[in-house]
Design a protein around this motif. Structure first.
Motif, PDB file in Angstrom:
ATOM      1  N   TYR A 120     -37.714   3.209  23.465  1.00 63.52           N
ATOM      2  CA  TYR A 120     -37.137   4.040  22.407  1.00 63.52           C
ATOM      3  C   TYR A 120     -35.612   3.988  22.447  1.00 63.52           C
ATOM      4  O   TYR A 120     -34.944   3.814  21.412  1.00 63.52           O
ATOM      5  CB  TYR A 120     -37.643   5.473  22.596  1.00 63.52           C
ATOM      6  CG  TYR A 120     -37.011   6.504  21.701  1.00 63.52           C
ATOM      7  CD1 TYR A 120     -37.364   6.611  20.361  1.00 63.52           C
ATOM      8  CD2 TYR A 120     -36.066   7.398  22.209  1.00 63.52           C
ATOM      9  CE1 TYR A 120     -36.789   7.578  19.535  1.00 63.52           C
ATOM     10  CE2 TYR A 120     -35.488   8.367  21.403  1.00 63.52           C
ATOM     11  CZ  TYR A 120     -35.848   8.447  20.067  1.00 63.52           C
ATOM     12  OH  TYR A 120     -35.283   9.410  19.262  1.00 63.52           O
ATOM     13  N   GLN A 123     -34.304   0.655  21.219  1.00 61.70           N
ATOM     14  CA  GLN A 123     -34.403   0.529  19.757  1.00 61.70           C
ATOM     15  C   GLN A 123     -33.270   1.273  19.069  1.00 61.70           C
ATOM     16  O   GLN A 123     -32.698   0.789  18.080  1.00 61.70           O
ATOM     17  CB  GLN A 123     -35.768   1.060  19.294  1.00 61.70           C
ATOM     18  CG  GLN A 123     -36.927   0.141  19.661  1.00 61.70           C
ATOM     19  CD  GLN A 123     -38.278   0.759  19.372  1.00 61.70           C
ATOM     20  OE1 GLN A 123     -38.417   1.987  19.350  1.00 61.70           O
ATOM     21  NE2 GLN A 123     -39.289  -0.083  19.184  1.00 61.70           N
ATOM     22  N   LEU A 124     -32.929   2.445  19.585  1.00 62.59           N
ATOM     23  CA  LEU A 124     -31.791   3.179  19.027  1.00 62.59           C
ATOM     24  C   LEU A 124     -30.492   2.417  19.245  1.00 62.59           C
ATOM     25  O   LEU A 124     -29.617   2.378  18.362  1.00 62.59           O
ATOM     26  CB  LEU A 124     -31.691   4.564  19.670  1.00 62.59           C
ATOM     27  CG  LEU A 124     -32.771   5.581  19.311  1.00 62.59           C
ATOM     28  CD1 LEU A 124     -32.536   6.884  20.054  1.00 62.59           C
ATOM     29  CD2 LEU A 124     -32.797   5.837  17.801  1.00 62.59           C
ATOM     30  N   ARG A 127     -29.787  -0.077  16.771  1.00 63.08           N
ATOM     31  CA  ARG A 127     -29.644   0.528  15.440  1.00 63.08           C
ATOM     32  C   ARG A 127     -30.904   0.354  14.589  1.00 63.08           C
ATOM     33  O   ARG A 127     -30.843   0.208  13.367  1.00 63.08           O
ATOM     34  CB  ARG A 127     -28.440  -0.077  14.700  1.00 63.08           C
ATOM     35  CG  ARG A 127     -27.119   0.137  15.421  1.00 63.08           C
ATOM     36  CD  ARG A 127     -25.965  -0.469  14.636  1.00 63.08           C
ATOM     37  NE  ARG A 127     -24.700  -0.311  15.330  1.00 63.08           N
ATOM     38  CZ  ARG A 127     -23.925   0.775  15.290  1.00 63.08           C
ATOM     39  NH1 ARG A 127     -24.331   1.811  14.567  1.00 63.08           N
ATOM     40  NH2 ARG A 127     -22.784   0.827  15.947  1.00 63.08           N
ATOM     41  N   ASN A 128     -32.053   0.393  15.275  1.00 57.92           N
ATOM     42  CA  ASN A 128     -33.322   0.272  14.561  1.00 57.92           C
ATOM     43  C   ASN A 128     -34.018   1.625  14.605  1.00 57.92           C
ATOM     44  O   ASN A 128     -34.997   1.842  15.329  1.00 57.92           O
ATOM     45  CB  ASN A 128     -34.192  -0.810  15.209  1.00 57.92           C
ATOM     46  CG  ASN A 128     -35.279  -1.306  14.281  1.00 57.92           C
ATOM     47  OD1 ASN A 128     -35.768  -0.548  13.435  1.00 57.92           O
ATOM     48  ND2 ASN A 128     -35.645  -2.569  14.435  1.00 57.92           N
ATOM     49  N   ALA A 129     -33.483   2.581  13.841  1.00 60.79           N
ATOM     50  CA  ALA A 129     -33.974   3.946  13.869  1.00 60.79           C
ATOM     51  C   ALA A 129     -35.407   4.047  13.377  1.00 60.79           C
ATOM     52  O   ALA A 129     -36.177   4.895  13.849  1.00 60.79           O
ATOM     53  CB  ALA A 129     -33.058   4.844  13.031  1.00 60.79           C
ATOM     54  N   GLU A 130     -35.793   3.187  12.442  1.00 59.30           N
ATOM     55  CA  GLU A 130     -37.152   3.249  11.895  1.00 59.30           C
ATOM     56  C   GLU A 130     -38.186   2.933  12.983  1.00 59.30           C
ATOM     57  O   GLU A 130     -39.176   3.648  13.143  1.00 59.30           O
ATOM     58  CB  GLU A 130     -37.290   2.276  10.733  1.00 59.30           C
ATOM     59  CG  GLU A 130     -38.652   2.345  10.047  1.00 59.30           C
ATOM     60  CD  GLU A 130     -38.755   1.421   8.849  1.00 59.30           C
ATOM     61  OE1 GLU A 130     -39.868   1.251   8.335  1.00 59.30           O
ATOM     62  OE2 GLU A 130     -37.714   0.858   8.445  1.00 59.30           O
ATOM     63  N   ALA A 132     -37.685   3.097  16.219  1.00 60.84           N
ATOM     64  CA  ALA A 132     -37.573   4.140  17.254  1.00 60.84           C
ATOM     65  C   ALA A 132     -38.374   5.372  16.864  1.00 60.84           C
ATOM     66  O   ALA A 132     -39.047   5.985  17.701  1.00 60.84           O
ATOM     67  CB  ALA A 132     -36.102   4.506  17.466  1.00 60.84           C
ATOM     68  N   LEU A 133     -38.326   5.734  15.591  1.00 66.73           N
ATOM     69  CA  LEU A 133     -39.068   6.901  15.125  1.00 66.73           C
ATOM     70  C   LEU A 133     -40.578   6.676  15.233  1.00 66.73           C
ATOM     71  O   LEU A 133     -41.327   7.583  15.603  1.00 66.73           O
ATOM     72  CB  LEU A 133     -38.682   7.206  13.677  1.00 66.73           C
ATOM     73  CG  LEU A 133     -39.235   8.511  13.081  1.00 66.73           C
ATOM     74  CD1 LEU A 133     -38.792   9.710  13.925  1.00 66.73           C
ATOM     75  CD2 LEU A 133     -38.766   8.678  11.632  1.00 66.73           C
ATOM     76  N   TYR A 174     -31.331  12.164  19.453  1.00 59.91           N
ATOM     77  CA  TYR A 174     -30.536  10.951  19.633  1.00 59.91           C
ATOM     78  C   TYR A 174     -30.502  10.107  18.360  1.00 59.91           C
ATOM     79  O   TYR A 174     -29.655   9.219  18.229  1.00 59.91           O
ATOM     80  CB  TYR A 174     -31.091  10.106  20.790  1.00 59.91           C
ATOM     81  CG  TYR A 174     -31.176  10.847  22.103  1.00 59.91           C
ATOM     82  CD1 TYR A 174     -30.271  11.848  22.430  1.00 59.91           C
ATOM     83  CD2 TYR A 174     -32.164  10.534  23.035  1.00 59.91           C
ATOM     84  CE1 TYR A 174     -30.349  12.522  23.635  1.00 59.91           C
ATOM     85  CE2 TYR A 174     -32.258  11.201  24.244  1.00 59.91           C
ATOM     86  CZ  TYR A 174     -31.349  12.199  24.540  1.00 59.91           C
ATOM     87  OH  TYR A 174     -31.437  12.861  25.739  1.00 59.91           O
ATOM     88  N   LEU A 175     -31.422  10.380  17.431  1.00 56.19           N
ATOM     89  CA  LEU A 175     -31.477   9.616  16.178  1.00 56.19           C
ATOM     90  C   LEU A 175     -30.227   9.825  15.326  1.00 56.19           C
ATOM     91  O   LEU A 175     -29.884   8.979  14.486  1.00 56.19           O
ATOM     92  CB  LEU A 175     -32.722  10.012  15.378  1.00 56.19           C
ATOM     93  CG  LEU A 175     -34.065   9.500  15.906  1.00 56.19           C
ATOM     94  CD1 LEU A 175     -35.216  10.263  15.256  1.00 56.19           C
ATOM     95  CD2 LEU A 175     -34.208   8.006  15.635  1.00 56.19           C
ATOM     96  N   LEU A 183     -24.415   7.834  21.749  1.00 57.37           N
ATOM     97  CA  LEU A 183     -25.784   7.809  22.278  1.00 57.37           C
ATOM     98  C   LEU A 183     -25.779   7.809  23.811  1.00 57.37           C
ATOM     99  O   LEU A 183     -26.518   8.566  24.440  1.00 57.37           O
ATOM    100  CB  LEU A 183     -26.518   6.581  21.746  1.00 57.37           C
ATOM    101  CG  LEU A 183     -27.931   6.343  22.293  1.00 57.37           C
ATOM    102  CD1 LEU A 183     -28.871   7.471  21.865  1.00 57.37           C
ATOM    103  CD2 LEU A 183     -28.477   4.988  21.813  1.00 57.37           C
TER     104      LEU A 183
END
Length: 573
Positions: A120, A123-124, A127-130, A132-133, A174-175, A183
């Motif tokens: 997770y 991924q953050l 910069r791949n928030a999608e 990570a979510l 953190y998102l 971060l």
């Protein structure tokens, strides 16, 4: 000499057939000896291989693995480490499911959690928030199970060892970080470049059985522990310097004669037979105490008498009457010889403190009007003594011996149950709030604070001040009392002693040299335990009343015990 040679010739007069029938094959002998006297072969080889890799002797490590046929890491575990270092999270989770399920590991979900947490965070970072979510919702959230607390960078596991909504909210927060630095600062995550994956490996290996993954530097840790234990076992408590470890620029020395163990002296004989009974008191005997040099024995009773005996005269059984009979103003609650054994300090429950010269038997001073005095003892040099009185608040006073005047005094806003000297200018006190507090007398300030789970009744510190015995009352009439052994340097309990009874009265445990602990009990017995393991190894019977006090004489190998049956018994092996 001739007779010995003839015997030898007779022994050699046997046939080869006899030899074949009676000789055990060497391989069988080695197997028997190894089972009894050696560690597990597989574990030993794996530890050595790990140490060789750590020391960067990779060729030697590979050769040992090949020659022994024992793998340092199984193929699955090796593959798991490689997958984590490469960031192959799906394959890592598959290996966890297969390998840890087969080993009946109870921490599978915990291991998964830390792996997914790293996934997770990366991924953050990308910069791949999608993605990570999705990881947070579909993979981390379902892991609502007990997880052992770890001091990791996100502090996501709560004290009750479960993932809660709060924990998930913390990860979700953190998102909203706008950049990588924010971060890292918010989460304390190190990033891949900072070694986060290596840190993850260190985290999960604490949760996986050592039979699968050996903790880092395990052999080194075992050797350092062995050196420390050997040091303790080869020296008496009063000789140990807690910083005394053979060290060089290359590290702790393992092959040193300094702490070699002598088997004959490491096994202490226990005084378990009654040598004689002293019957010079007319009422309950509360305290018995040997002098520091072992030559004298002081006993105090509620008959307000303190009897001073010559140990050598008592052992001769020609004269068992006291050398001196000292009269106190009340029941003695604390009795202490000065370091040079020339003076005796006694505190009484009527609020007085007496000082006697033991050479002449004369009273040097009597300090009066203390409020509920709980302890009185000398400092290390013997030029001062400390008194502690306690009610709702407590008063700690330091007195000059010669002038009998107070040089320092301060109050503590708590009720003190007992106190003991650790070393000059440092004492430890037990409070009614179940705390252990260490105070610097020179600076009049608190320097250390520890907590216990039970109401503390008494303390006994070792001569170095590193260890302290903490005793408690039984909280239930059907359950025996406990004694804890604290290592103050490590700030933790290292042994627990069970078996004695202490419902109504204060029991005071003692150190018996370097390897034993002893204490009286309300069931009229004396209990003796192994100091390191807490194992009860001897129970002495002979008194017909509560055994209030015991003391050990290292010079003569004696135990003295004081009892409500009005007697003092001397025990010898």
């Amino acid at each position: 000499m001739t007779e010995q040679c003839n015997t030898t010739n007779q022994n050699l007069n046997i046939t080869m057939e006899d030899i074949q029938l009676t000789t055990t094959p060497p391989s069988k002998l080695q197997t028997i000896d190894r089972r009894k006297n050696f560690v597990n072969r597989n574990d030993l080889v794996r530890l050595i291989v790990q140490a060789l890799y750590t020391l960067d002797y990779k060729e030697s490590a590979d050769l040992l693995e090949k020659e022994s046929g024992i793998d340092y890491l199984s193929k699955d575990i090796l593959q798991l480490k490689n997958c984590i270092l490469k960031g192959d999270w799906n394959q890592s989770l598959n290996i966890i499911d297969q390998t840890l399920n087969n080993s009946n590991c109870k921490n599978i979900n915990a291991v998964k959690y830390y792996i997914l947490e790293e996934k997770y965070m990366e991924q953050l970072c990308d910069r791949n928030a999608e993605k990570a979510l999705i990881t947070l919702r579909e993979e981390i959230t379902p892991l609502v199970v007990s997880i052992p607390t770890q001091n990791n960078y996100t502090s996501t596991v709560t004290n009750n060892s479960t993932i809660t909504v709060h924990n998930l909210q913390q990860l979700a927060s953190y998102l909203v970080c706008t950049n990588i630095e924010d971060l890292k600062n918010l989460s304390k995550w190190k990033s891949i470049e900072g070694g986060s994956r290596n840190e993850l490996l260190e985290q999960i290996q604490k949760l996986i059985s050592p039979s699968l993954i050996i903790p880092e530097n395990k052999l080194e840790q075992l050797l350092l522990t062995a050196v420390e234990n050997q040091k303790r076992d080869s020296m008496s408590d009063e000789d140990i310097d807690e910083n005394d470890m053979d060290e060089s620029e290359d590290g702790v020395v393992l092959l040193s004669k300094k702490f070699s163990i002598n088997e004959e002296t490491s096994i202490r004989k226990i005084p378990n037979k009654i040598l004689l009974t002293l019957e010079d008191h007319g009422d309950e005997v509360w305290i018995c105490k040997f002098s520091n040099n072992g030559q004298l024995l002081a006993t105090s009773s509620i008959d307000h008498c303190i009897n001073i005996y010559s140990v050598e005269e008592v052992l001769s059984i020609e004269k068992t009457s006291p050398k001196f009979k000292l009269l106190s103003s009340g029941n003695v609650v604390s009795l202490c010889f000065s370091p040079d054994d020339k003076d005796l300090l006694a505190a009484t429950c009527d609020g007085n403190v007496h000082i006697w010269n033991i050479v002449s038997g004369e009273q040097r001073a009597c300090l009066k009007n203390f409020s509920n005095i709980v302890a009185a003892f000398w400092n290390e040099s013997g030029n001062q003594f400390i008194t502690i009185s306690s009610e709702k608040s407590s008063q700690i006073s330091v007195w000059e011996k010669d002038s009998v005047t107070i040089t320092k005094s301060f109050k503590i806003d708590t009720r003190i149950q007992d106190a003991s000297l650790l070393k000059d200018n440092l004492i430890i006190v037990a409070t009614h709030e179940r705390q252990l507090l260490c105070y610097n007398l020179e600076e009049k300030k608190l320097v250390e604070k520890m907590s216990e789970d039970y109401l503390i009744t008494s303390l006994c510190s070792s001569k170095t001040g590193r260890f302290v015995l903490v005793s408690f009352c039984s909280e239930d009439e059907d359950e025996p009392a406990l004694i804890h052994l604290w290592d103050l340097r490590e700030k933790k309990i290292i042994s627990t002693f069970e078996g004695l009874w202490s419902l109504k009265y204060v029991m005071r445990p003692i150190f018996m040299g370097r390897d034993l602990v002893s204490c009286g009990s309300e069931d009229c017995k004396i209990y003796i335990w192994n100091k390191s393991t807490g194992e009860l190894i001897e129970t002495l019977t002979g008194h017909s009343g509560v055994v209030n006090s015991v003391d050990y004489n290292v010079k003569f190998g004696l135990i003295a015990s004081a009892s409500d049956d009005t007697t003092v018994k001397i025990w010898r092996d």
